[in-house]
Structures are given as C-alpha cells and as structure tokens.
Design a protein around this motif. Sequence first.
Motif, PDB file in Angstrom:
ATOM      1  N   SER A 219       4.261   7.393   2.075  1.00 17.16           N
ATOM      2  CA  SER A 219       3.867   6.297   2.951  1.00 17.16           C
ATOM      3  C   SER A 219       4.030   4.979   2.208  1.00 17.16           C
ATOM      4  O   SER A 219       3.694   4.879   1.036  1.00 17.16           O
ATOM      5  CB  SER A 219       2.410   6.461   3.404  1.00 17.16           C
ATOM      6  N   LEU A 220       4.561   3.981   2.913  1.00 17.59           N
ATOM      7  CA  LEU A 220       4.762   2.669   2.308  1.00 17.59           C
ATOM      8  C   LEU A 220       4.534   1.596   3.366  1.00 17.59           C
ATOM      9  O   LEU A 220       5.150   1.620   4.433  1.00 17.59           O
ATOM     10  CB  LEU A 220       6.181   2.541   1.746  1.00 17.59           C
ATOM     11  N   ARG A 221       3.623   0.670   3.066  1.00 17.89           N
ATOM     12  CA  ARG A 221       3.363  -0.471   3.941  1.00 17.89           C
ATOM     13  C   ARG A 221       3.568  -1.755   3.138  1.00 17.89           C
ATOM     14  O   ARG A 221       3.050  -1.873   2.020  1.00 17.89           O
ATOM     15  CB  ARG A 221       1.941  -0.427   4.515  1.00 17.89           C
ATOM     16  N   VAL A 222       4.329  -2.666   3.703  1.00 20.25           N
ATOM     17  CA  VAL A 222       4.592  -3.960   3.071  1.00 20.25           C
ATOM     18  C   VAL A 222       4.230  -5.044   4.076  1.00 20.25           C
ATOM     19  O   VAL A 222       4.742  -5.048   5.202  1.00 20.25           O
ATOM     20  CB  VAL A 222       6.067  -4.098   2.641  1.00 20.25           C
ATOM     21  N   ASP A 223       3.341  -5.938   3.654  1.00 20.06           N
ATOM     22  CA  ASP A 223       2.872  -7.006   4.555  1.00 20.06           C
ATOM     23  C   ASP A 223       2.304  -6.434   5.850  1.00 20.06           C
ATOM     24  O   ASP A 223       2.486  -6.991   6.933  1.00 20.06           O
ATOM     25  CB  ASP A 223       4.005  -7.986   4.884  1.00 20.06           C
ATOM     26  N   GLY A 224       1.641  -5.281   5.749  1.00 16.52           N
ATOM     27  CA  GLY A 224       1.029  -4.678   6.920  1.00 16.52           C
ATOM     28  C   GLY A 224       1.984  -3.920   7.810  1.00 16.52           C
ATOM     29  O   GLY A 224       1.572  -3.313   8.795  1.00 16.52           O
ATOM     30  N   GLU A 225       3.287  -3.905   7.483  1.00 16.52           N
ATOM     31  CA  GLU A 225       4.283  -3.225   8.298  1.00 16.52           C
ATOM     32  C   GLU A 225       4.555  -1.829   7.750  1.00 16.52           C
ATOM     33  O   GLU A 225       4.766  -1.645   6.554  1.00 16.52           O
ATOM     34  CB  GLU A 225       5.589  -4.020   8.336  1.00 16.52           C
TER      35      GLU A 225
ATOM     36  N   SER B 114      10.982   0.867   9.965  1.00 18.74           N
ATOM     37  CA  SER B 114      12.037  -0.062   9.602  1.00 18.74           C
ATOM     38  C   SER B 114      13.367   0.671   9.569  1.00 18.74           C
ATOM     39  O   SER B 114      13.486   1.740   8.976  1.00 18.74           O
ATOM     40  CB  SER B 114      11.749  -0.689   8.230  1.00 18.74           C
ATOM     41  N   ILE B 115      14.362   0.089  10.238  1.00 18.73           N
ATOM     42  CA  ILE B 115      15.687   0.740  10.266  1.00 18.73           C
ATOM     43  C   ILE B 115      16.738  -0.112   9.574  1.00 18.73           C
ATOM     44  O   ILE B 115      17.918   0.164   9.648  1.00 18.73           O
ATOM     45  CB  ILE B 115      16.127   1.002  11.717  1.00 18.73           C
ATOM     46  N   ALA B 116      16.313  -1.169   8.903  1.00 15.79           N
ATOM     47  CA  ALA B 116      17.270  -2.042   8.218  1.00 15.79           C
ATOM     48  C   ALA B 116      16.696  -2.478   6.889  1.00 15.79           C
ATOM     49  O   ALA B 116      15.489  -2.435   6.661  1.00 15.79           O
ATOM     50  CB  ALA B 116      17.599  -3.253   9.079  1.00 15.79           C
TER      51      ALA B 116
ATOM     52  N   ARG C 195       0.873  -1.182   0.000  1.00 14.56           N
ATOM     53  CA  ARG C 195       0.000   0.000   0.000  1.00 14.56           C
ATOM     54  C   ARG C 195       0.905   1.226   0.000  1.00 14.56           C
ATOM     55  O   ARG C 195       1.723   1.415   0.901  1.00 14.56           O
ATOM     56  CB  ARG C 195      -0.920   0.010   1.209  1.00 14.56           C
ATOM     57  N   ILE C 196       0.762   2.035  -1.036  1.00 16.03           N
ATOM     58  CA  ILE C 196       1.678   3.141  -1.283  1.00 16.03           C
ATOM     59  C   ILE C 196       0.911   4.452  -1.272  1.00 16.03           C
ATOM     60  O   ILE C 196      -0.113   4.590  -1.950  1.00 16.03           O
ATOM     61  CB  ILE C 196       2.395   2.979  -2.643  1.00 16.03           C
ATOM     62  N   GLY C 197       1.411   5.430  -0.518  1.00 12.23           N
ATOM     63  CA  GLY C 197       0.835   6.765  -0.500  1.00 12.23           C
ATOM     64  C   GLY C 197       1.723   7.727  -1.273  1.00 12.23           C
ATOM     65  O   GLY C 197       2.936   7.776  -1.037  1.00 12.23           O
ATOM     66  N   LEU C 198       1.139   8.485  -2.219  1.00 12.19           N
ATOM     67  CA  LEU C 198       1.906   9.415  -3.049  1.00 12.19           C
ATOM     68  C   LEU C 198       1.420  10.848  -2.826  1.00 12.19           C
ATOM     69  O   LEU C 198       0.215  11.094  -2.727  1.00 12.19           O
ATOM     70  CB  LEU C 198       1.757   9.062  -4.537  1.00 12.19           C
TER      71      LEU C 198
END
Length: 244
Positions: free
Chosen positions: A192-198, A203-205, A176-179
């Motif tokens: 905004s970027l969500r991958v697999d609900g995260e 994310s720091i890595a 899910r991408i927010g532009l």
Amino acid sequence: MKDEATFSPKQDAEAVSVSDMFNNILNEKIKRGAVEKAIEVKVDEFIKRVADDVFSSWGDLSKLMKEKMTEAIMPTAESLGDIPKYHDFVTKRLRLAAQNFYDNKLVEVLDGELKEIMSEVPDVVNLSWLVEKIVDGAREDKAEGEISLHIDKSYSSYWIGIDKESDKSEYECNFRIGLNEDAKTGKLKIFSLRVDGEDCRKSIALGPFYQFEKILYNAYVTEAEFALDKGEYAGDYNTEWYYD
C-alpha cells in the motif's frame, strides 16, 4: 345633405287605439316583406359566421386539413426506423477510435512506460535512503529542523508514515507506506502506498511523481523489496538536520 322626410301620421289617434295601431303597422310591414328581409339579412350573417369559423385556424375544417396534409407530407414512423440517431453515430465513432488506439497505440505506450519503470527500480529500497531524500527536501525550506517518521508494526506487517514537516501524526503524513513480509523469503514488499492522501492503486500514470517519489512508486507497482535497513524503530533513523 338631404333633409329627412317629415313624418305624417296615417292613422287617426282619436279613432284607433294604440294596440290596434301596433297591429296595423305590424301587418303592413309583414305585407311589404320587412320580416322576410330581416330574416334574410340574419341568415346571411349566420352563414358568414359559420363559414368564418369553419375556415378559421381553430375550426374543424382547418384541423382536419392539417391532419391530412401532415399524413401526406410526413413519412411513416416505420420508414424512419433505419435512420441512425446522432448520439448513436458519435458513440460508434468513439468506439472505433478507442479500438484503433488499443490495436495500434496502447501496446507501444505501455511498453514505453514499463521500460521507464523497470529502468528506475533498485534491487532494494532502503528506508534510510527514503528518509535521507525527505530530509534533503526539508533542508531546502529550513536551516534546521526534523521530519516526522512513524514505524508501526502489526503482526507481519508494518505501516510507515513520513513527512518533511515535524509533529505530524502517522495518518497526517505526506507518505504512508504499508509493508508485508513475504512468508517464504521474509523480505518486505510494499502493498500500500499513499502520497498526498492519494491511493496509488488508483494511479495509472507516472506524471504526478518525480525523483525519489517516482522511484518509490515504481518499487510499489513492481513489488520490489523494501528494507528497514537501520532498524524497526523511528529512533533508529536520522530525522534531524542542523545548520552547517
């Protein structure tokens, strides 16, 4: 074993009443020191009991001696004030190790990750490219099918939902991408970027992301341009594939 002596009455029962007989015997015992002897025995027993109580573990003397010996053996509380506690010692060592890492290693680690990010960020990330990558991944599982793609516009922003499974709602999609549209250039950037609900903001890595996911993540953190190169509607993109 000696035979017990035969008792011989000393008083005439016909001449002396029972009361007089008792008084006579009592006086005779007193004269012989029987009462004094009995009292002496009881006093000895009393003294022994008192001494036992005094020297017992629960006695007053024992409690007092324990208190005095404790004071003599144990140091005062003030003298213990400068002894560091174990957890304080560990905490200080951890802080020192963390500081050494920041001073000596962190810059090297971050520079390496940033170099890797910058080497894998295209000038523009096209939606058609991302759709193609997800279709290719879905094609490995099924001979034919269709992925889910949603494009929702809200003022100058877009929300895109993509999933390799069909019939997924926008909020159920794996990606899910927010532009946002830049007011000066008119170009779209990922905010905004969500991958697999995260949420990728947390994310720091780079570890969890591979291949096109990693490129998408890198584009997000570097605010690279994201283009709806085929159009603003899901139907403008090729989301189906068939058996060759």
